[in-house]
Design a protein around this motif. Structure first.
Motif, PDB file in Angstrom:
ATOM      1  N   ASN A   2       0.842  -1.194   0.000  1.00  0.00           N
ATOM      2  CA  ASN A   2       0.000   0.000   0.000  1.00  0.00           C
ATOM      3  C   ASN A   2       0.880   1.248   0.000  1.00  0.00           C
ATOM      4  N   ILE A   3       0.723   2.065  -1.025  1.00  0.00           N
ATOM      5  CA  ILE A   3       1.506   3.292  -1.151  1.00  0.00           C
ATOM      6  C   ILE A   3       0.632   4.486  -0.822  1.00  0.00           C
ATOM      7  N   THR A  27       1.731   3.049 -13.858  1.00  0.00           N
ATOM      8  CA  THR A  27       1.429   1.635 -14.128  1.00  0.00           C
ATOM      9  C   THR A  27       0.945   0.920 -12.868  1.00  0.00           C
ATOM     10  N   LEU A  28       1.306   1.466 -11.710  1.00  0.00           N
ATOM     11  CA  LEU A  28       0.792   0.984 -10.427  1.00  0.00           C
ATOM     12  C   LEU A  28       0.265   2.195  -9.672  1.00  0.00           C
ATOM     13  N   LEU A  29      -1.027   2.222  -9.413  1.00  0.00           N
ATOM     14  CA  LEU A  29      -1.623   3.385  -8.759  1.00  0.00           C
ATOM     15  C   LEU A  29      -1.413   3.346  -7.245  1.00  0.00           C
ATOM     16  N   PRO A  30      -1.302   4.521  -6.617  1.00  0.00           N
ATOM     17  CA  PRO A  30      -1.183   4.560  -5.152  1.00  0.00           C
ATOM     18  C   PRO A  30      -2.512   4.225  -4.504  1.00  0.00           C
ATOM     19  N   LYS A  31      -2.442   3.840  -3.233  1.00  0.00           N
ATOM     20  CA  LYS A  31      -3.656   3.546  -2.477  1.00  0.00           C
ATOM     21  C   LYS A  31      -4.354   4.843  -2.056  1.00  0.00           C
ATOM     22  N   THR A  85      -4.204  13.053   8.455  1.00  0.00           N
ATOM     23  CA  THR A  85      -5.505  12.655   7.911  1.00  0.00           C
ATOM     24  C   THR A  85      -5.520  11.192   7.476  1.00  0.00           C
ATOM     25  N   LEU A  86      -4.382  10.543   7.451  1.00  0.00           N
ATOM     26  CA  LEU A  86      -4.270   9.181   6.941  1.00  0.00           C
ATOM     27  C   LEU A  86      -4.357   8.132   8.045  1.00  0.00           C
ATOM     28  N   ASP A  87      -4.802   6.939   7.678  1.00  0.00           N
ATOM     29  CA  ASP A  87      -4.729   5.826   8.616  1.00  0.00           C
ATOM     30  C   ASP A  87      -3.309   5.246   8.575  1.00  0.00           C
ATOM     31  N   LYS A  88      -3.076   4.181   9.306  1.00  0.00           N
ATOM     32  CA  LYS A  88      -1.728   3.622   9.407  1.00  0.00           C
ATOM     33  C   LYS A  88      -1.549   2.361   8.554  1.00  0.00           C
ATOM     34  N   ASN A  89      -2.446   2.156   7.606  1.00  0.00           N
ATOM     35  CA  ASN A  89      -2.414   0.921   6.819  1.00  0.00           C
ATOM     36  C   ASN A  89      -1.546   1.047   5.565  1.00  0.00           C
ATOM     37  N   TYR A  90      -0.460   1.766   5.692  1.00  0.00           N
ATOM     38  CA  TYR A  90       0.454   1.918   4.555  1.00  0.00           C
ATOM     39  C   TYR A  90       1.680   1.035   4.741  1.00  0.00           C
ATOM     40  N   ASP A  91       2.270   0.656   3.636  1.00  0.00           N
ATOM     41  CA  ASP A  91       3.556  -0.038   3.648  1.00  0.00           C
ATOM     42  C   ASP A  91       4.673   0.914   3.252  1.00  0.00           C
ATOM     43  N   ILE A  92       4.341   1.862   2.359  1.00  0.00           N
ATOM     44  CA  ILE A  92       5.287   2.867   1.893  1.00  0.00           C
ATOM     45  C   ILE A  92       4.629   4.229   2.024  1.00  0.00           C
ATOM     46  N   ILE A  93       5.323   5.175   2.658  1.00  0.00           N
ATOM     47  CA  ILE A  93       4.835   6.552   2.752  1.00  0.00           C
ATOM     48  C   ILE A  93       5.759   7.437   1.923  1.00  0.00           C
ATOM     49  N   CYS A  94       5.168   8.255   1.066  1.00  0.00           N
ATOM     50  CA  CYS A  94       5.959   9.103   0.162  1.00  0.00           C
ATOM     51  C   CYS A  94       5.693  10.569   0.438  1.00  0.00           C
ATOM     52  N   LYS A  95       6.750  11.359   0.374  1.00  0.00           N
ATOM     53  CA  LYS A  95       6.630  12.808   0.380  1.00  0.00           C
ATOM     54  C   LYS A  95       7.075  13.268  -1.009  1.00  0.00           C
ATOM     55  N   PHE A  96       6.110  13.728  -1.812  1.00  0.00           N
ATOM     56  CA  PHE A  96       6.405  14.212  -3.158  1.00  0.00           C
ATOM     57  C   PHE A  96       6.143  15.706  -3.234  1.00  0.00           C
TER      58      PHE A  96
END
Length: 283
Positions: A2-3, A27-31, A85-96
């Motif tokens: 989950n991104i 090609t792979l969408l973020p969550k 605002t996000l839950d904690k169900n991520y595997d990868i967190i990105c700052k873009f």
């Protein structure tokens, strides 16, 4: 994997459509994606709304912070408004950043980087800027360093380093702290990210001492600060940059500003940076 992606944005009407379009076409969408509209006075929000209305994984929030672009603190404070605002169900967190264009396979390639080794904690591509109608590598960092505008963290690494520091130099501090905790930093040199606004272009003049302050906060020590300032000053062809960086360090020390890393972390960072110096001069 989950991104989750957080994109701070301030008056980005010239860039953000290109950035969000590059996300939509992955090609792979973020969550999940949260765009943090930080006090924009242009059409940034209208552009974001156009994308969020068509993509249920993309949303935005608006905040009111300082109008000045103070390196580090402004963008990281905005990042955390989105993070809250996000839950904690991520595997990868990105700052873009809002001023980049991602290659279509960027997120898919990120997952591949993280999957190569369970100890990869930070991953990303390389930044390219437009000069003379050609996209050339933005030579302000090593090609082994993941730049701040498109940074991705494995959840466990992000937690180990205590998240991102609201200070200029945060995107060097995070890498060194990741290594302190045993994580690996990895770049895919085939991933060319278009950086539409060269680094430092929008910095306010009041930020001139902040680079020295950042080096003090990471406990670099005066000798390493002088070497770092000299290297950057030569690259920028600016003696004033060297002077201001060293003065920023000294001013911070005289004010007894609280460092952002522990004594042990600072010792590790100095060792790491001295090893880098020795490698460059082949001692």
């Amino acid at each position: 994997m989950n991104i989750y992606i957080i994109i701070p944005a301030h008056n980005e009407e010239d860039c953000i459509a290109l950035m969000l379009e590059s996300l939509v076409n992955q090609t792979l969408l973020p969550k999940k994606v949260v765009v943090v509209n930080d006090h924009s006075t242009d059409n940034t929000q209208l552009i974001i709304d156009g994308f969020s209305s068509k993509n249920n994984w993309l949303e935005s929030i608006s905040i009111q912070s300082s109008k000045e672009h103070i390196p580090g603190s402004k963008v990281i404070n905005a990042f955390y408004k989105g993070f809250e605002t996000l839950d904690k169900n991520y595997d990868i967190i990105c700052k873009f950043d809002a001023d980049i264009i991602l290659p279509k396979n960027y997120l898919e390639s990120l997952v591949a980087l993280f999957n190569t080794d369970s100890k990869v904690g930070i991953a990303g591509g390389l930044a390219y800027i437009n000069k003379g109608n050609q996209w050339i590598y933005e030579t302000i960092a090593s090609k082994n360093h993941v730049r701040g505008p498109f940074k991705a963290y494995r959840k466990e690494c992000f937690q180990d380093i205590g998240g991102l520091k609201a200070s200029i130099g945060w995107d060097s501090m995070d890498v060194m702290l990741a290594q302190y905790y045993g994580w690996v930093v990895k770049t895919d040199k085939l991933l060319k990210v278009k950086h539409l606004k060269p680094t430092g272009k929008t910095y306010h003049k009041s930020s001139k001492y902040l680079q020295g302050e950042a080096l003090y906060k990471m406990r670099s020590g005066l000798p390493l600060t002088i070497l770092s300032a000299l290297k950057s000053a030569i690259s920028k062809r600016s003696f004033l940059y060297f002077k201001n960086t060293v003065l920023g360090y000294i001013k911070s020390k005289n004010k007894n500003i609280e460092p952002l890393v522990t004594v042990e972390q600072g010792k590790f960072i100095r060792k790491l940076r001295w090893e880098g110096v020795r490698k460059k001069i082949k001692i």
